[in-house]
Enzyme design. Structure first.
Site, PDB file in Angstrom:
ATOM      1  N   CYS A  71    -113.976 -36.449 -54.540  1.00 36.17           N
ATOM      2  CA  CYS A  71    -115.398 -36.467 -54.174  1.00 36.17           C
ATOM      3  C   CYS A  71    -115.739 -35.477 -53.068  1.00 36.17           C
ATOM      4  O   CYS A  71    -116.914 -35.168 -52.850  1.00 36.17           O
ATOM      5  CB  CYS A  71    -115.818 -37.873 -53.763  1.00 36.17           C
ATOM      6  SG  CYS A  71    -115.060 -38.451 -52.219  1.00 36.17           S
TER       7      CYS A  71
ATOM      8  N   CYS B   9    -116.152 -43.979 -48.971  1.00 37.15           N
ATOM      9  CA  CYS B   9    -116.315 -42.533 -48.834  1.00 37.15           C
ATOM     10  C   CYS B   9    -116.705 -42.256 -47.380  1.00 37.15           C
ATOM     11  O   CYS B   9    -117.830 -42.548 -46.958  1.00 37.15           O
ATOM     12  CB  CYS B   9    -117.398 -42.057 -49.802  1.00 37.15           C
ATOM     13  SG  CYS B   9    -117.659 -40.278 -49.819  1.00 37.15           S
TER      14      CYS B   9
ATOM     15  N   HIS C 177    -121.879 -44.641 -37.524  1.00 38.00           N
ATOM     16  CA  HIS C 177    -121.977 -44.365 -38.954  1.00 38.00           C
ATOM     17  C   HIS C 177    -120.666 -43.735 -39.424  1.00 38.00           C
ATOM     18  O   HIS C 177    -120.167 -42.777 -38.833  1.00 38.00           O
ATOM     19  CB  HIS C 177    -123.137 -43.410 -39.228  1.00 38.00           C
ATOM     20  CG  HIS C 177    -123.196 -42.907 -40.630  1.00 38.00           C
ATOM     21  ND1 HIS C 177    -123.618 -43.685 -41.679  1.00 38.00           N
ATOM     22  CD2 HIS C 177    -122.868 -41.700 -41.166  1.00 38.00           C
ATOM     23  CE1 HIS C 177    -123.564 -42.984 -42.799  1.00 38.00           C
ATOM     24  NE2 HIS C 177    -123.104 -41.779 -42.515  1.00 38.00           N
TER      25      HIS C 177
ATOM     26  N   ARG D 121    -114.637 -47.641 -53.405  1.00 37.78           N
ATOM     27  CA  ARG D 121    -114.288 -46.344 -52.805  1.00 37.78           C
ATOM     28  C   ARG D 121    -115.081 -46.210 -51.509  1.00 37.78           C
ATOM     29  O   ARG D 121    -116.299 -46.052 -51.521  1.00 37.78           O
ATOM     30  CB  ARG D 121    -114.622 -45.174 -53.736  1.00 37.78           C
ATOM     31  CG  ARG D 121    -114.496 -43.801 -53.067  1.00 37.78           C
ATOM     32  CD  ARG D 121    -114.640 -42.658 -54.076  1.00 37.78           C
ATOM     33  NE  ARG D 121    -115.938 -42.616 -54.693  1.00 37.78           N
ATOM     34  CZ  ARG D 121    -116.994 -41.920 -54.250  1.00 37.78           C
ATOM     35  NH1 ARG D 121    -116.882 -41.212 -53.122  1.00 37.78           N
ATOM     36  NH2 ARG D 121    -118.137 -41.928 -54.892  1.00 37.78           N
TER      37      ARG D 121
ATOM     38  N   ASP E  74    -117.142 -47.180 -57.886  1.00 38.61           N
ATOM     39  CA  ASP E  74    -117.063 -46.320 -59.066  1.00 38.61           C
ATOM     40  C   ASP E  74    -115.620 -45.994 -59.440  1.00 38.61           C
ATOM     41  O   ASP E  74    -115.368 -45.064 -60.201  1.00 38.61           O
ATOM     42  CB  ASP E  74    -117.851 -45.034 -58.832  1.00 38.61           C
ATOM     43  CG  ASP E  74    -117.446 -44.300 -57.542  1.00 38.61           C
ATOM     44  OD1 ASP E  74    -116.464 -44.716 -56.917  1.00 38.61           O
ATOM     45  OD2 ASP E  74    -118.122 -43.333 -57.179  1.00 38.61           O
TER      46      ASP E  74
ATOM     47  N   HIS F 103    -120.205 -44.236 -46.775  1.00 37.03           N
ATOM     48  CA  HIS F 103    -120.806 -45.178 -47.723  1.00 37.03           C
ATOM     49  C   HIS F 103    -119.731 -45.790 -48.616  1.00 37.03           C
ATOM     50  O   HIS F 103    -118.650 -45.226 -48.797  1.00 37.03           O
ATOM     51  CB  HIS F 103    -121.848 -44.476 -48.594  1.00 37.03           C
ATOM     52  CG  HIS F 103    -123.086 -44.091 -47.836  1.00 37.03           C
ATOM     53  ND1 HIS F 103    -123.162 -42.905 -47.139  1.00 37.03           N
ATOM     54  CD2 HIS F 103    -124.273 -44.748 -47.652  1.00 37.03           C
ATOM     55  CE1 HIS F 103    -124.359 -42.832 -46.554  1.00 37.03           C
ATOM     56  NE2 HIS F 103    -125.041 -43.922 -46.847  1.00 37.03           N
TER      57      HIS F 103
END
Length: 294
Positions: A221, A274, A258, A272, A265, A261
């Protein structure tokens, strides 16, 4: 599964500076600029600037009330506005630059009214900040979002130095923007994207252990991908409605930074995580005992 968040809408003149300031408050997890409480159903910047649509340039602030209270947000908001000036802030004049506090939930009303009542008691002049429920909010055009992050020399009537954020002095600019302003590093650019040494990944802000190399995998990704955190207790999950879609934002539980996310999937809908490389710091396996001892 999700942490409860709330939303407040703040109008304080040109929304570029207000957004940049409010987004830096610890506990404010997302900001978006737009046009609030006007008559036109399809406002644009050009229309709003005529002063004929009735909209106010406004910042939509999503915050975690466990980290920052609405009172704290309003106190900081009052640092950057002139509450006695009607339809004017800084050099900007017009109804679109009026000050306002617009609540989304009725439970916020009493807090806002009480806050302004207390301010008025000690104010030498009449406060003219508009207070009412949010009736409508239309996101502004894309080039207005995070404007001062992309144009640091751009016009701003707000003194961004009024926020005390010394606790982040050890971060690089990229680390600060990603962990505190919820930005995202470009895909395939992070130092841990194609990196698979044994060890753990800690929060770059406070050093909390978040992920293990045992759970890291190559998802293709463009960002580090993990199947799980070291414990569900070290992260928080929020619904993220930015960019016109619904995602699950992942934040560190202790520092509220932060991280990235969560997607489902993988094979059979497996998770996952990410995560931005800039939100992490890698501790090699051979150094882990010493790190945990400290």
């Amino acid at each position: 599964m999700f942490e409860k968040q709330q939303v407040i809408y703040l109008a304080g003149g040109c929304f570029w500076g207000v957004e940049a300031f409010i987004s830096r408050l610890k506990g404010v997890n997302n900001t978006e600029v737009g046009y609030a409480n006007g008559r036109d159903l399809a406002p644009t910047y050009e229309k709003v600037c005529t002063g004929k649509t009735g909209h106010a340039e406004t910042v939509k602030a999503t915050y975690n009330p466990k980290i920052i209270t609405l009172d704290d947000i309003l106190e900081n908001f009052f640092k950057i506005i002139d509450p006695y000036s009607l339809n004017r802030q800084g050099a900007d004049i017009g109804t679109q630059y009026r000050t306002g506090i617009y609540w989304q939930e009725e439970s916020q009303r009493d807090t806002v009214i009480t806050f302004l009542r207390e301010k008025q008691k000690v104010s030498p002049e009449r406060i003219v900040v508009e207070v009412r429920p949010i009736a409508s909010f239309y996101p502004a055009e894309g080039h207005h979002q995070k404007y001062l992050e992309r144009n640091p020399q751009g016009y701003c009537h707000v003194d961004l130095n009024l926020i005390d954020d010394e606790e982040f002095d050890h971060l690089s600019r990229e680390e600060y923007e990603i962990t505190q302003l919820s930005l995202t590093e470009p895909p395939f650019s992070g130092k841990y994207d194609d990196f698979f040494e044994d060890g753990v990944y800690v929060d770059v802000v406070d050093g909390e252990v978040l992920f293990s190399s045992d759970d890291k995998f190559d998802s293709g990704c463009g960002w580090p991908a993990f199947s799980r955190p070291v414990s569900e207790d070290v992260i928080k999950k929020h619904r993220d409605f930015s960019h016109g879609t619904t995602r699950i934002e992942v934040r560190s539980a202790k520092s509220n930074s932060h991280l990235g996310h969560l997607f489902h999937d993988g094979h059979g809908g497996s998770p996952r995580y990410c995560i931005n490389s800039a939100a992490l710091k890698f501790i090699p396996k051979e150094d882990l005992d010493e790190y945990l001892k400290d």
